[in-house]
Design a protein around this motif. Structure first.
Motif, PDB file in Angstrom:
ATOM      1  N   UNK A  53       0.781  -1.215  -0.017  1.00  0.00           N
ATOM      2  CA  UNK A  53      -0.037  -0.010  -0.044  1.00  0.00           C
ATOM      3  C   UNK A  53       0.936   1.343   0.198  1.00  0.00           C
ATOM      4  N   UNK A  54       1.689   1.306  -1.113  1.00  0.00           N
ATOM      5  CA  UNK A  54       2.492   2.638  -1.153  1.00  0.00           C
ATOM      6  C   UNK A  54       2.371   3.117  -2.571  1.00  0.00           C
ATOM      7  N   UNK A  55       2.891   4.335  -2.756  1.00  0.00           N
ATOM      8  CA  UNK A  55       2.820   4.898  -4.098  1.00  0.00           C
ATOM      9  C   UNK A  55       4.142   5.776  -4.092  1.00  0.00           C
ATOM     10  N   UNK A  56       4.666   6.130  -5.516  1.00  0.00           N
ATOM     11  CA  UNK A  56       5.577   7.367  -5.615  1.00  0.00           C
ATOM     12  C   UNK A  56       4.951   8.571  -6.038  1.00  0.00           C
ATOM     13  N   UNK A  57       5.246   9.506  -5.082  1.00  0.00           N
ATOM     14  CA  UNK A  57       4.617  10.934  -5.227  1.00  0.00           C
ATOM     15  C   UNK A  57       5.917  11.855  -5.371  1.00  0.00           C
ATOM     16  N   UNK A  58       5.901  12.471  -6.365  1.00  0.00           N
ATOM     17  CA  UNK A  58       6.840  13.487  -6.598  1.00  0.00           C
ATOM     18  C   UNK A  58       6.596  14.795  -6.049  1.00  0.00           C
ATOM     19  N   UNK A  59       5.479  14.923  -5.447  1.00  0.00           N
ATOM     20  CA  UNK A  59       5.122  16.160  -4.618  1.00  0.00           C
ATOM     21  C   UNK A  59       5.339  16.084  -3.224  1.00  0.00           C
ATOM     22  N   UNK A  60       5.531  14.925  -2.656  1.00  0.00           N
ATOM     23  CA  UNK A  60       5.892  14.787  -1.422  1.00  0.00           C
ATOM     24  C   UNK A  60       7.633  15.531  -1.018  1.00  0.00           C
ATOM     25  N   UNK A  61       7.845  16.139  -0.191  1.00  0.00           N
ATOM     26  CA  UNK A  61       9.066  17.064  -0.247  1.00  0.00           C
ATOM     27  C   UNK A  61       9.570  16.857   1.323  1.00  0.00           C
ATOM     28  N   UNK A  62       8.787  16.695   2.392  1.00  0.00           N
ATOM     29  CA  UNK A  62       9.378  16.779   3.809  1.00  0.00           C
ATOM     30  C   UNK A  62      10.224  17.910   3.941  1.00  0.00           C
ATOM     31  N   UNK A  63       9.863  18.645   4.967  1.00  0.00           N
ATOM     32  CA  UNK A  63      10.294  20.149   5.223  1.00  0.00           C
ATOM     33  C   UNK A  63      11.864  20.398   5.735  1.00  0.00           C
ATOM     34  N   UNK A  64      12.254  18.996   6.245  1.00  0.00           N
ATOM     35  CA  UNK A  64      13.554  19.408   7.078  1.00  0.00           C
ATOM     36  C   UNK A  64      14.679  19.275   6.075  1.00  0.00           C
ATOM     37  N   UNK A  65      15.666  20.096   6.412  1.00  0.00           N
ATOM     38  CA  UNK A  65      16.749  20.180   5.539  1.00  0.00           C
ATOM     39  C   UNK A  65      17.651  19.170   5.479  1.00  0.00           C
ATOM     40  N   UNK A  66      17.691  18.170   6.407  1.00  0.00           N
ATOM     41  CA  UNK A  66      18.936  17.091   6.517  1.00  0.00           C
ATOM     42  C   UNK A  66      18.602  15.908   5.693  1.00  0.00           C
ATOM     43  N   UNK A  67      17.537  15.845   5.076  1.00  0.00           N
ATOM     44  CA  UNK A  67      17.158  14.545   4.064  1.00  0.00           C
ATOM     45  C   UNK A  67      18.051  14.794   2.833  1.00  0.00           C
ATOM     46  N   UNK A  68      18.583  13.408   2.522  1.00  0.00           N
ATOM     47  CA  UNK A  68      19.401  13.314   1.425  1.00  0.00           C
ATOM     48  C   UNK A  68      18.934  12.408   0.194  1.00  0.00           C
ATOM     49  N   UNK A  69      18.046  11.456   0.500  1.00  0.00           N
ATOM     50  CA  UNK A  69      17.852  10.343  -0.544  1.00  0.00           C
ATOM     51  C   UNK A  69      16.277  10.167  -0.325  1.00  0.00           C
ATOM     52  N   UNK A  70      16.055   8.894  -0.253  1.00  0.00           N
ATOM     53  CA  UNK A  70      14.381   8.485  -0.124  1.00  0.00           C
ATOM     54  C   UNK A  70      13.852   9.123   1.019  1.00  0.00           C
ATOM     55  N   UNK A  71      12.591   9.730   0.771  1.00  0.00           N
ATOM     56  CA  UNK A  71      11.684  10.461   1.863  1.00  0.00           C
ATOM     57  C   UNK A  71      10.394   9.689   1.705  1.00  0.00           C
ATOM     58  N   UNK A  72       9.813   9.571   2.992  1.00  0.00           N
ATOM     59  CA  UNK A  72       8.611   8.772   2.957  1.00  0.00           C
ATOM     60  C   UNK A  72       7.567   9.469   4.114  1.00  0.00           C
ATOM     61  N   UNK A  73       6.373   9.237   3.767  1.00  0.00           N
ATOM     62  CA  UNK A  73       5.232   9.753   4.635  1.00  0.00           C
ATOM     63  C   UNK A  73       4.049   8.803   4.738  1.00  0.00           C
ATOM     64  N   UNK A  74       3.412   8.663   5.760  1.00  0.00           N
ATOM     65  CA  UNK A  74       2.296   7.891   5.845  1.00  0.00           C
ATOM     66  C   UNK A  74       1.220   8.394   6.338  1.00  0.00           C
ATOM     67  N   UNK A  75       0.142   8.251   5.511  1.00  0.00           N
ATOM     68  CA  UNK A  75      -1.024   9.052   5.756  1.00  0.00           C
ATOM     69  C   UNK A  75      -2.216   7.974   5.917  1.00  0.00           C
ATOM     70  N   UNK A  76      -3.268   8.375   6.897  1.00  0.00           N
ATOM     71  CA  UNK A  76      -4.525   7.694   6.953  1.00  0.00           C
ATOM     72  C   UNK A  76      -5.360   7.590   5.840  1.00  0.00           C
ATOM     73  N   UNK A  77      -5.928   6.550   5.584  1.00  0.00           N
ATOM     74  CA  UNK A  77      -7.072   6.681   4.398  1.00  0.00           C
ATOM     75  C   UNK A  77      -8.218   7.019   4.515  1.00  0.00           C
ATOM     76  N   UNK A  78      -8.691   7.066   5.889  1.00  0.00           N
ATOM     77  CA  UNK A  78      -9.971   7.204   6.305  1.00  0.00           C
ATOM     78  C   UNK A  78     -10.056   8.585   7.247  1.00  0.00           C
TER      79      UNK A  78
END
Length: 413
Positions: free
Chosen positions: A247-272
């Motif tokens: 239950x995942x998808x690639x989403x190029x609009x996902x940015x994550x606001x912290x400056x220290x990220x360098x590679x893959x980033x991820x976020x989990x959201x509730x469907x309901x």
């Protein structure tokens, strides 16, 4: 005088704490099942740690609680558990790598307050330090997914990569020094509309053509976009499927606001429930190096306990027992029963010497599952009366059989 909590903070009553603790217990058990070990770090950090260039970034520092202590040292309340981990790793150079750690603790950010969004909130983090492979990113996502499935939460994982976003920025002509500024605006897409994000970018001095090009690229089909970082995302997708995380998808609009990220980033959201992200994280291969002479790769994810709390509706309640006394004459016998049952059960009794009717009112108000009534006549027959507080049903049970009866009975109710 009318008393209030500090804005953005919350008291939790006993019923809420039971639910909260259940969430924490499930998450902690899952973390340990995946081989993570626990550490703890101070709530207070030196400001030079929290504000070091390359850590949280300007946006997060604007929300950070900062003060001067009596020695005139600048101190901050931690805004996440990741920067303290980086400092911890730098100070403990003999840690065996990879180091799989978890930490559950409060963090503070002076941000907007809404449902599931407080200024003092609890995070449950897992991180893998010292592993370059994308397999480590898949491992933390698999662990978080497993914990959420145990909690019976329906969720979706969004994945992207800072390498992909940096490559997109380069293609549309954004200079390196302005990339994080653009990404901080894009990171607001789950909070404000696309038009509002575009207006914000325009107000920062970016042309309308550049802004439109950015949005055109972040809306691209993952199979069509040819930029750096795509291969890593494809590898991460393969590993996730291997872990039976689908239950995942690639989403190029996902940015994550912290400056220290360098590679893959991820976020989990509730469907309901539209409550924002319930977990988020990513790879930060340069963060530890800021506090150490050694470059050590790392990745991790943080689960937001407060938001999971808002989503979770069904959870197993603890079955508690109250021992009521018919009169003072049975006090010593009642205490013996309390001591015996506390070896296996959650047991309380009256401390105020009240009449039986008042004890029953108290037990009902406290939502005890079972009340054991100790009476003089019952004791002569070496038994007690057991009342189910939900159904009102009562049974006479021999004291010698009481433990085994309760074990079986509480499994059914």
């Amino acid at each position: 005088m009318r008393y209030e909590n500090v804005k953005g903070t919350k008291d939790f009553n006993p019923e809420e704490m039971e639910k909260r603790q259940y969430i924490i217990d499930v998450i902690r058990k899952t973390f340990e099942e995946f081989g993570f070990v626990e550490i703890d770090t101070p709530c207070l950090e030196k400001w030079e740690i929290l504000s070091k260039k390359g850590t949280g970034g300007e946006g997060i520092l604007e929300e950070t609680y900062k003060f001067e202590d009596k020695s005139k040292a600048l101190i901050g309340l931690r805004y996440d558990l990741t920067v303290p981990l980086a400092r911890f790793v730098a100070m403990n150079k003999k840690l065996p790598l990879p180091f799989k750690r978890y930490q559950i603790g409060k963090v503070w950010r002076y941000g907007d307050v809404s449902k599931g969004r407080l200024r003092e909130f609890l995070q449950a983090d897992i991180d893998i330090v010292g592993a370059e492979s994308i397999l480590a990113d898949a491992e933390v996502l698999a662990c978080a997914s497993f914990a959420l499935r145990k909690l019976k939460i329906d969720f979706l994982i969004r994945i992207n990569s800072r390498k992909v976003l940096n490559s997109i920025m380069k293609k549309v002509g954004i200079k390196n020094e302005f990339v994080n500024d653009v990404l901080r605006s894009i990171d607001k897409l789950d909070k404000i509309s696309e038009d509002e994000v575009k207006k914000e970018l325009f107000s920062k001095g970016f042309s309308r053509d550049v802004i439109e090009n950015i949005f055109e690229m972040i809306k691209s089909n993952p199979n069509e976009l040819k930029v750096d970082g795509i291969d890593e995302l494809n590898k991460l997708s393969e590993y996730l499927k291997l872990f039976d995380v689908k239950n995942f998808k690639i989403d190029f609009s996902l940015a994550r606001g912290l400056d220290y990220y360098t590679g893959p980033i991820f976020e989990i959201v509730s469907k309901n429930k539209n409550i924002g992200s319930i977990a988020g994280g990513g790879r930060y291969d340069n963060l530890i190096e800021l506090f150490s002479s050694e470059k050590i790769p790392a990745t991790g994810i943080s689960l937001g306990i407060e938001r999971i709390f808002e989503i979770l509706s069904d959870y197993p309640k603890k079955k508690r027992i109250f021992v009521a006394l018919s009169n003072e004459d049975v006090f010593e016998d009642a205490i013996k029963i309390v001591k015996m049952l506390r070896e296996k059960f959650y047991v309380d009794y009256d401390l105020k010497g009240r009449k039986l009717s008042k004890q029953m009112e108290y037990a009902n108000a406290r939502k005890f599952s079972i009340v054991i009534i100790v009476g003089k006549r019952d004791l002569e027959n070496k038994e007690v009366t057991v009342r189910d507080m939900e159904s009102g049903e009562e049974k006479k049970i021999k004291i010698e059989n009481l433990e085994s009866f309760l074990e079986g009975y509480l499994e059914l109710v």
